[in-house]
Design a protein around this motif. Structure first.
Motif, PDB file in Angstrom:
ATOM      1  N   ASP A 108       0.859  -1.186   0.000  1.00 34.40           N
ATOM      2  CA  ASP A 108       0.000   0.000   0.000  1.00 34.40           C
ATOM      3  C   ASP A 108       0.894   1.234   0.000  1.00 34.40           C
ATOM      4  OD1 ASP A 108      -2.124   1.712   0.187  1.00 34.40           O
ATOM      5  OD2 ASP A 108      -2.713   1.154   2.212  1.00 34.40           O
ATOM      6  N   ASN A 109       1.368   1.626  -1.198  1.00 30.27           N
ATOM      7  CA  ASN A 109       2.256   2.785  -1.330  1.00 30.27           C
ATOM      8  C   ASN A 109       3.486   2.651  -0.439  1.00 30.27           C
ATOM      9  OD1 ASN A 109       0.387   3.991  -3.119  1.00 30.27           O
ATOM     10  ND2 ASN A 109      -0.744   4.839  -1.385  1.00 30.27           N
ATOM     11  N   SER A 110       4.261   1.587  -0.692  1.00 29.16           N
ATOM     12  CA  SER A 110       5.450   1.336   0.122  1.00 29.16           C
ATOM     13  C   SER A 110       6.413   2.506   0.063  1.00 29.16           C
ATOM     14  CB  SER A 110       6.149   0.056  -0.358  1.00 29.16           C
ATOM     15  OG  SER A 110       6.538   0.179  -1.711  1.00 29.16           O
ATOM     16  N   LEU A 111       7.131   2.718   1.173  1.00 35.15           N
ATOM     17  CA  LEU A 111       8.035   3.853   1.348  1.00 35.15           C
ATOM     18  C   LEU A 111       7.334   5.181   1.094  1.00 35.15           C
ATOM     19  CD1 LEU A 111      11.373   2.512  -0.193  1.00 35.15           C
ATOM     20  CD2 LEU A 111      10.682   2.596   2.207  1.00 35.15           C
TER      21      LEU A 111
ATOM     22  N   PRO B  36       6.359   6.534   7.405  1.00 33.65           N
ATOM     23  CA  PRO B  36       5.961   7.940   7.526  1.00 33.65           C
ATOM     24  C   PRO B  36       6.053   8.656   6.178  1.00 33.65           C
ATOM     25  CG  PRO B  36       7.526   7.321   9.249  1.00 33.65           C
ATOM     26  CD  PRO B  36       7.491   6.189   8.288  1.00 33.65           C
ATOM     27  N   THR B  37       5.207   9.629   5.965  1.00 39.92           N
ATOM     28  CA  THR B  37       5.195  10.331   4.682  1.00 39.92           C
ATOM     29  C   THR B  37       6.512  11.048   4.399  1.00 39.92           C
ATOM     30  OG1 THR B  37       4.184  12.249   5.758  1.00 39.92           O
ATOM     31  CG2 THR B  37       2.709  10.682   4.700  1.00 39.92           C
ATOM     32  N   LYS B  38       7.260  11.382   5.424  1.00 41.46           N
ATOM     33  CA  LYS B  38       8.508  12.134   5.227  1.00 41.46           C
ATOM     34  C   LYS B  38       9.543  11.353   4.436  1.00 41.46           C
ATOM     35  CE  LYS B  38       8.144  15.172   9.254  1.00 41.46           C
ATOM     36  NZ  LYS B  38       8.764  15.632  10.511  1.00 41.46           N
ATOM     37  N   VAL B  39       9.414  10.017   4.380  1.00 41.80           N
ATOM     38  CA  VAL B  39      10.401   9.233   3.638  1.00 41.80           C
ATOM     39  C   VAL B  39      10.028   9.117   2.167  1.00 41.80           C
ATOM     40  CG1 VAL B  39      10.829   7.872   5.719  1.00 41.80           C
ATOM     41  CG2 VAL B  39       9.351   6.937   3.942  1.00 41.80           C
ATOM     42  N   GLY B  40       8.846   9.584   1.783  1.00 45.26           N
ATOM     43  CA  GLY B  40       8.348   9.347   0.440  1.00 45.26           C
ATOM     44  C   GLY B  40       8.499  10.517  -0.507  1.00 45.26           C
ATOM     45  N   ASP B  41       7.727  10.446  -1.603  1.00 44.09           N
ATOM     46  CA  ASP B  41       7.814  11.444  -2.670  1.00 44.09           C
ATOM     47  C   ASP B  41       7.204  12.785  -2.285  1.00 44.09           C
ATOM     48  OD1 ASP B  41       8.915   9.426  -4.110  1.00 44.09           O
ATOM     49  OD2 ASP B  41       7.200   9.082  -5.430  1.00 44.09           O
ATOM     50  N   PHE B  42       6.306  12.771  -1.304  1.00 43.45           N
ATOM     51  CA  PHE B  42       5.613  13.993  -0.903  1.00 43.45           C
ATOM     52  C   PHE B  42       5.788  14.210   0.606  1.00 43.45           C
ATOM     53  CE2 PHE B  42       3.327  12.411  -4.636  1.00 43.45           C
ATOM     54  CZ  PHE B  42       3.419  13.512  -5.472  1.00 43.45           C
ATOM     55  N   PRO B  43       6.973  14.651   1.023  1.00 46.79           N
ATOM     56  CA  PRO B  43       7.234  14.810   2.467  1.00 46.79           C
ATOM     57  C   PRO B  43       6.318  15.817   3.145  1.00 46.79           C
ATOM     58  CG  PRO B  43       8.972  15.837   1.157  1.00 46.79           C
ATOM     59  CD  PRO B  43       8.137  15.039   0.206  1.00 46.79           C
TER      60      PRO B  43
ATOM     61  N   ARG C 167      24.456  -1.196  -5.645  1.00 45.78           N
ATOM     62  CA  ARG C 167      23.736   0.018  -5.257  1.00 45.78           C
ATOM     63  C   ARG C 167      22.426  -0.323  -4.569  1.00 45.78           C
ATOM     64  NH1 ARG C 167      25.751   0.871 -10.189  1.00 45.78           N
ATOM     65  NH2 ARG C 167      23.767   0.361 -11.215  1.00 45.78           N
ATOM     66  N   ASN C 168      21.739  -1.302  -5.092  1.00 50.10           N
ATOM     67  CA  ASN C 168      20.498  -1.786  -4.474  1.00 50.10           C
ATOM     68  C   ASN C 168      20.777  -2.319  -3.071  1.00 50.10           C
ATOM     69  OD1 ASN C 168      18.768  -4.873  -4.719  1.00 50.10           O
ATOM     70  ND2 ASN C 168      17.784  -2.946  -4.158  1.00 50.10           N
ATOM     71  N   ALA C 169      21.859  -3.082  -2.932  1.00 54.12           N
ATOM     72  CA  ALA C 169      22.205  -3.676  -1.636  1.00 54.12           C
ATOM     73  C   ALA C 169      22.525  -2.603  -0.599  1.00 54.12           C
ATOM     74  CB  ALA C 169      23.388  -4.622  -1.806  1.00 54.12           C
ATOM     75  N   GLU C 170      23.317  -1.606  -1.001  1.00 53.63           N
ATOM     76  CA  GLU C 170      23.700  -0.572  -0.048  1.00 53.63           C
ATOM     77  C   GLU C 170      22.522   0.335   0.318  1.00 53.63           C
ATOM     78  OE1 GLU C 170      27.181   1.311  -1.695  1.00 53.63           O
ATOM     79  OE2 GLU C 170      28.468  -0.062  -0.541  1.00 53.63           O
ATOM     80  N   PHE C 171      21.654   0.583  -0.647  1.00 50.28           N
ATOM     81  CA  PHE C 171      20.457   1.371  -0.339  1.00 50.28           C
ATOM     82  C   PHE C 171      19.603   0.662   0.708  1.00 50.28           C
ATOM     83  CE2 PHE C 171      15.877   1.939  -1.208  1.00 50.28           C
ATOM     84  CZ  PHE C 171      15.745   3.267  -0.849  1.00 50.28           C
ATOM     85  N   LEU C 172      19.375  -0.629   0.504  1.00 51.51           N
ATOM     86  CA  LEU C 172      18.580  -1.384   1.467  1.00 51.51           C
ATOM     87  C   LEU C 172      19.235  -1.390   2.838  1.00 51.51           C
ATOM     88  CD1 LEU C 172      17.570  -4.474  -0.734  1.00 51.51           C
ATOM     89  CD2 LEU C 172      16.078  -2.612   0.002  1.00 51.51           C
ATOM     90  N   HIS C 173      20.528  -1.610   2.857  1.00 54.17           N
ATOM     91  CA  HIS C 173      21.249  -1.734   4.130  1.00 54.17           C
ATOM     92  C   HIS C 173      21.309  -0.423   4.896  1.00 54.17           C
ATOM     93  CE1 HIS C 173      24.178  -3.235   7.009  1.00 54.17           C
ATOM     94  NE2 HIS C 173      24.967  -2.209   6.724  1.00 54.17           N
ATOM     95  N   HIS C 174      21.542   0.667   4.186  1.00 52.49           N
ATOM     96  CA  HIS C 174      21.794   1.936   4.865  1.00 52.49           C
ATOM     97  C   HIS C 174      20.568   2.831   5.001  1.00 52.49           C
ATOM     98  CE1 HIS C 174      26.128   1.388   5.089  1.00 52.49           C
ATOM     99  NE2 HIS C 174      26.141   1.032   3.810  1.00 52.49           N
ATOM    100  N   GLU C 175      19.569   2.657   4.128  1.00 50.97           N
ATOM    101  CA  GLU C 175      18.507   3.651   4.096  1.00 50.97           C
ATOM    102  C   GLU C 175      17.099   3.135   4.363  1.00 50.97           C
ATOM    103  OE1 GLU C 175      18.608   6.679   1.134  1.00 50.97           O
ATOM    104  OE2 GLU C 175      20.647   6.162   0.502  1.00 50.97           O
ATOM    105  N   VAL C 176      16.867   1.866   4.189  1.00 55.54           N
ATOM    106  CA  VAL C 176      15.504   1.347   4.360  1.00 55.54           C
ATOM    107  C   VAL C 176      15.327   0.833   5.785  1.00 55.54           C
ATOM    108  CG1 VAL C 176      13.774  -0.307   3.576  1.00 55.54           C
ATOM    109  CG2 VAL C 176      15.330   0.752   1.925  1.00 55.54           C
TER     110      VAL C 176
END
Length: 620
Positions: free
Chosen positions: A356-359, A417-424, A528-537
């Motif tokens: 449901d609108n992940s991230l 939270p909405t702050k992590v998405g496209d429309f903070p 890049r996908n791996a580091e994004f998941l590890h550090h930011e998600v």
């Protein structure tokens, strides 16, 4: 003469709203603080109600408890505010001898997590003791939506005082509480707990308040009370208004008296004009002593219809069950998405899950896409439902729509939270938490709406909840998981896990539970996908070994895909040993990767069956 003695032979008029008048003055800070800072304002309002004919006034203490005062940083001044309030009311009432009630407001709304019963008892006792020190003629418990809370408060207060208790519930719908209990049953239960006056206040205007009393029989010992709002609220130029003529309110007071109500006041939107009209209309009317209540026609709640598929949580208890996440597109082109869903479902996966609108990023509605793939392609959808994007109205409407569409597999989650998405700048709703959403969905499965109103038919949802095992102390995560089971979770879906050790830890920490767990596996596509998941998600952590293996692939797309699948298969090897439920998360619509992992799972299971068959033949 005491308040209860007076009610034996009289219909009494109480005062109206305090907050409405203070709001009209433009006061936008803690109303209870005025008891100390500007007592003359509060006393004048009391006097205005007395001049209008009120037989009873209540203290300005609705929110004068530690829980609600904390929002202003005033929780240490509970005793001060309450003692001052009752002194003001007593002073205003002294010349005419009006009764003074000490007011204690409810804490919980629809969320039980707003306060535990232990917390409620603590704050109520602190406030009640301060009010009782001023010798009130009774304690008024008002605006209690949660019947468990009000029952607990009545029981608590009966242990410390003999002053009359007025216990008033608030309803979302006329005649029924949010737990599904009828108003008649609720008021009689409050009487049995020791409340001297039982009734309703707030939320509903005169029309629906009168309607709510239609099926209320007269109590044996207690008296009935009603404090309706002036009307349903409206908003004009950003300000809350109640449009109700005082004379209409006065006529409604007579109709409440005809229902057996002996104590009639006003709640939100009412002013001295409303109370004067009620007093005038009630003059010389004696209370009724007999009332004929016609049996309410029972509302039949039909059983849920049969589902096409075995519930996922039931299947996962006995055999391999695989669900695949395929998030709906961020754009309006759906051809590739539907193709991927068909490929995976035709291969044999049990359900296609849709976030449901992940991230907090907008995608095509999973409800719409779930409906499309179900109706047009015969694919079983499992839709996620976040608390972030829907208020209570939207949540219930959404769920009722899913039931009407025959979509019964739900993942209830809080939502990023909405702050992590496209429309903070967008707002997060969060009327309820995922824990409370689980409870509310279970109510729908019993045919009861969020507000307690019968829905005439039971829903048939199989409800999953999120479980994040990627934490330092897994035992704490399991404790939360156990609470979700109590709330109604049928099974769990985990965040993606990237170490074999974590999978085994999850098994050891949860093996005492009978509730299935689907272990999340998401193949990596590149470093890049791996580091994004590890550090930011949030909720996802990779091991250093996994990160290093992906680094070694560099920018080689083919090698990165191969390594990502290799890592995922190693994790599946371990997960398949301990769990029947597997949850494969498709990265970037790369359903080819997911398909390869699903085929690998089938190979594992086939080899296991062959070994078991060989062993059985050898043993024979």
């Amino acid at each position: 003469m005491s308040l209860l003695d007076k009610l034996q032979t009289n219909v009494l008029t109480a005062d109206g709203a305090m907050g409405t008048i203070l709001y009209s003055y433009g006061i936008d800070y803690c109303y209870e603080e005025l008891n100390v800072e500007k007592p003359e304002i509060i006393e004048q309002i009391h006097q205005d109600y007395i001049a209008a004919g009120a037989d009873i006034i209540q203290t300005n203490t609705y929110s004068a408890n530690a829980n609600k005062l904390a929002r202003y940083g005033l929780e240490s001044r509970v005793t001060e505010f309450n003692k001052a309030a009752i002194q003001i009311a007593k002073r205003a009432a002294a010349p005419g001898g009006q009764f003074v009630l000490g007011t204690i407001g409810g804490l919980r709304g629809i969320r039980k997590s707003d306060a535990t019963l232990d917390e409620i008892e603590k704050v109520v006792l602190e406030q009640a003791n301060a009010l009782l020190a001023g010798d009130p003629d009774g304690l008024l418990l008002e605006t209690y939506y949660d019947f468990e809370e009000l029952s607990s408060v009545v029981t608590t207060l009966k242990k410390i005082t003999d002053v009359p208790l007025i216990a008033q519930v608030s309803m979302h719908d006329p005649g029924v509480l949010q737990n599904g209990l009828s108003l008649n049953d609720a008021l009689h239960q409050l009487e049995s707990l020791g409340a001297d006056i039982v009734g309703v206040n707030c939320r509903l205007g005169p029309y629906h308040t009168i309607q709510a009393f239609d099926n209320v029989t007269l109590p044996e010992k207690a008296f009935l009370s009603a404090y309706p709002n002036a009307s349903l609220l409206d908003v004009e130029d950003g300000r809350i208004v109640y449009e109700s003529e005082a004379e209409y309110f006065g006529r409604a007071a007579v109709l409440l008296r005809d229902q057996g109500v002996r104590l009639i006041g006003g709640c939100c939107g009412t002013t001295p004009k409303h109370i004067k009209a009620a007093k005038t209309q009630l003059a010389r009317l004696a209370p009724i002593t007999e009332k004929v209540v016609h049996p309410e026609k029972p509302i039949v709640i039909h059983e849920a219809g049969p589902t096409k598929h075995q519930p996922l949580h039931e299947k996962a208890k006995t055999e391999r069950t695989v669900i695949v996440e395929l998030d709906t597109p961020r754009h309006l082109e759906t051809e590739d998405y539907i193709k991927g869903a068909n490929v995976l479902y035709d291969a044999g996966v049990d359900a296609i899950t849709m976030a449901d609108n992940s991230l907090a990023s907008p995608r095509i509605s999973n409800m719409a896409m779930g409906s499309i793939v179900k109706m047009k392609h015969n694919i079983r959808p499992l839709v996620h439902l976040t608390c972030r994007d829907h208020n209570l109205i939207g949540l219930q409407s959404h769920l009722m729509g899913l039931d009407a569409l025959g979509i019964h597999d739900i993942l209830a989650v809080t939502g990023d939270p909405t702050k992590v998405g496209d429309f903070p700048g967008a707002t997060s709703v969060y009327d309820v938490s995922s824990m409370e959403l689980l409870q509310l969905i279970k109510k729908l499965n019993e045919g009861i709406s969020f507000s307690g109103k019968p829905l005439r038919k039971k829903a048939n949802f199989s409800i999953s909840a999120a479980f994040n095992p990627n934490v330092r102390v897994i035992d704490r995560a399991v404790q939360r998981l156990e609470k979700k089971i109590e709330a109604g979770a049928d099974y769990f879906i985990t965040q993606p896990v990237y170490t074999k050790e974590k999978i085994i830890d999850v098994y050891e920490a949860t093996k005492h539970l009978d509730t299935p767990i689907f272990i999340g596996i998401m193949p990596l596509t590149n470093i890049r996908n791996a580091e994004f998941l590890h550090h930011e998600v949030p909720g996802i952590k990779l091991s250093e070994d996994v990160l290093e293996r992906m680094r070694e692939c560099g920018d080689d797309r083919e090698k990165s895909t191969e390594t990502g699948l290799e890592i995922a298969k190693e994790l599946i090897d371990t997960a398949a040993q301990y769990f029947n439920g597997l949850y494969i998360i498709t990265p970037f619509l790369r359903y080819d990767m997911t398909l390869e992992l699903y085929e690998y799972i089938k190979e594992i299971d086939q080899k296991k069956k062959e070994r078991e068959l060989t062993h059985a033949e050898t043993s024979y």
